[in-house]
Motif scaffolding. Structure first.
Motif, mmCIF file in Angstrom:
data_model
loop_
_atom_site.group_PDB
_atom_site.id
_atom_site.type_symbol
_atom_site.label_atom_id
_atom_site.label_comp_id
_atom_site.label_asym_id
_atom_site.label_seq_id
_atom_site.Cartn_x
_atom_site.Cartn_y
_atom_site.Cartn_z
ATOM 1 N N GLY A 156 0.794 -1.219 0.000
ATOM 2 C CA GLY A 156 0.000 0.000 0.000
ATOM 3 C C GLY A 156 0.826 1.267 0.000
ATOM 4 N N GLU A 207 1.056 6.551 3.470
ATOM 5 C CA GLU A 207 1.069 6.699 2.018
ATOM 6 C C GLU A 207 2.420 6.284 1.442
ATOM 7 O OE1 GLU A 207 0.044 10.070 -1.377
ATOM 8 O OE2 GLU A 207 0.570 10.694 0.650
ATOM 9 N N ASP A 232 0.313 1.140 5.705
ATOM 10 C CA ASP A 232 -0.332 1.397 6.994
ATOM 11 C C ASP A 232 0.245 0.553 8.130
ATOM 12 O OD1 ASP A 232 -1.381 -0.973 6.044
ATOM 13 O OD2 ASP A 232 -3.417 -0.193 5.783
ATOM 14 N N ASP A 249 -7.264 3.165 0.931
ATOM 15 C CA ASP A 249 -6.807 4.548 0.942
ATOM 16 C C ASP A 249 -8.019 5.455 1.173
ATOM 17 O OD1 ASP A 249 -4.067 4.117 0.491
ATOM 18 O OD2 ASP A 249 -4.421 3.853 -1.660
ATOM 19 N N LYS A 306 -3.990 5.891 8.688
ATOM 20 C CA LYS A 306 -4.320 6.572 7.435
ATOM 21 C C LYS A 306 -5.301 7.721 7.667
ATOM 22 C CE LYS A 306 -3.384 2.995 4.039
ATOM 23 N NZ LYS A 306 -3.905 2.182 2.929
#
Length: 334
Positions: free
Chosen positions: A92, A108, A112, A267, A290
């Protein structure tokens, strides 16, 4: 709803229509076995790190509780004066890789779960698809006794000395079929080759763990507020097995919550947190990493967001096995 979510829902209820995916599962099995054989026969090269490597993973897709287990082991080993570092794929995260993870790293960039692990423990950590590069980056910065690989059970390019396989009995093995007909990454007999840690409220083996929830805390408020389980909540969650989180909420005597599920490693966008009324949101620590970054980009957002922390609780036998396995690698702990 995405196709991935459709299949995830079908796995959870063991839908009969999944049988149409069996040809793809056969192809997956052929490819998986071929890749594994190429490494075993030496046609593909595996990397052996200069320090022992412990892999914590599972044979299923989705959550099993391995991240809270890893966090607990890092804290435990640190208390025992073992110099431990962690590597991860950084799923991710956008990189660039390999990437060193510090307490300022964002989900990001690094993913995470790595962000959560480092924010919770401060452990030296590096992420990237090439585990050798991650290990070399870690060792260039730190003198370590042990490296824990978050996930990577099926990553044959990395040799390992210890394997812990987390088996979540709450979810089980589903229809016991390989991807995509089922949610197994490997056949069931893989459980015979590693140390299986049973994640269950009512375990059947000596090696077991469970997750104990702690008092929820506010993510986006500086003033103290008392958590009220009698309020209605929006349960916003993007993890592999959201039902476990709902059981946790029930154990906290939260009776009114509306489920809002997103794919694992989702996301978030600020619209995901918008509802017609002003009832609070409740979520996991993994999601909170996040969401917190999102709130910094949207300071006008003012709905209360509560976070439920969990801690892995291990059986005494787990520590005994760990001590013996580390001793075999030249690492002694009292």
């Amino acid at each position: 709803m995405s196709m991935a979510q459709v299949i995830q829902d079908a796995w959870n209820i063991q839908a009969k229509w999944l049988v149409v995916l069996r040809p793809l599962s056969c192809l997956y099995k052929i490819g998986f076995n071929l890749n594994k054989t190429l490494y075993q026969k030496g046609f593909k090269k595996s990397y052996t790190a200069p320090v022992p490597v412990m892999v914590i993973g599972n044979i299923t897709v989705g959550g099993s509780g391995k991240t809270p287990l890893l966090i607990h082991l890092v804290e435990y080993l640190t208390q025992k004066h073992v110099r431990v570092g962690v590597i991860s794929r950084g799923y991710g995260g956008k990189g660039p890789f390999p990437c060193y993870v510090d307490t300022q790293a964002t989900a990001e960039t690094v993913g995470d779960e790595p962000a959560l692990i480092v924010q919770s423990t401060g452990v030296p950590m590096a992420v990237g698809p090439n585990r050798q590069q991650s290990i070399e980056l870690l060792l260039s910065k730190h003198d370590l006794d042990l490296i824990i690989c978050d996930d990577g059970l099926q990553h044959w390019a990395l040799n390992r000395q210890i394997e812990w396989i987390v088996l979540d009995n709450n979810r089980g093995l589903g229809n016991q079929k390989l991807l995509p007909e089922g949610y197994l990454r490997e056949p069931v007999d893989r459980l015979k080759t590693g140390t299986v840690i049973e994640h269950a409220a009512h375990p059947q083996s000596e090696l077991h763990m469970h997750l104990a929830p702690a008092q929820p805390y506010l993510l986006n408020r500086t003033e103290y507020q008392t958590f009220d389980p009698n309020l209605p909540y929006y349960a916003v969650v993007g993890i592999g097995f959201p039902q476990r989180f709902y059981h946790t909420l029930e154990s906290l005597e939260i009776q009114q919550f509306q489920c809002h599920e997103f794919p694992d490693h989702h996301d978030y966008e600020i619209e995901d947190l918008d509802f017609e009324d002003h009832y609070p949101i409740i979520t996991t620590e993994k999601d909170a990493v996040k969401i917190m970054a999102l709130l910094k980009q949207n300071p006008e957002y003012n709905r209360d967001i509560w976070v439920v922390p969990v801690e892995a609780v291990l059986s005494p036998a787990c520590y005994q096995v760990l001590k013996q396995q580390l001793l075999e690698q030249g690492i002694s702990i009292s």
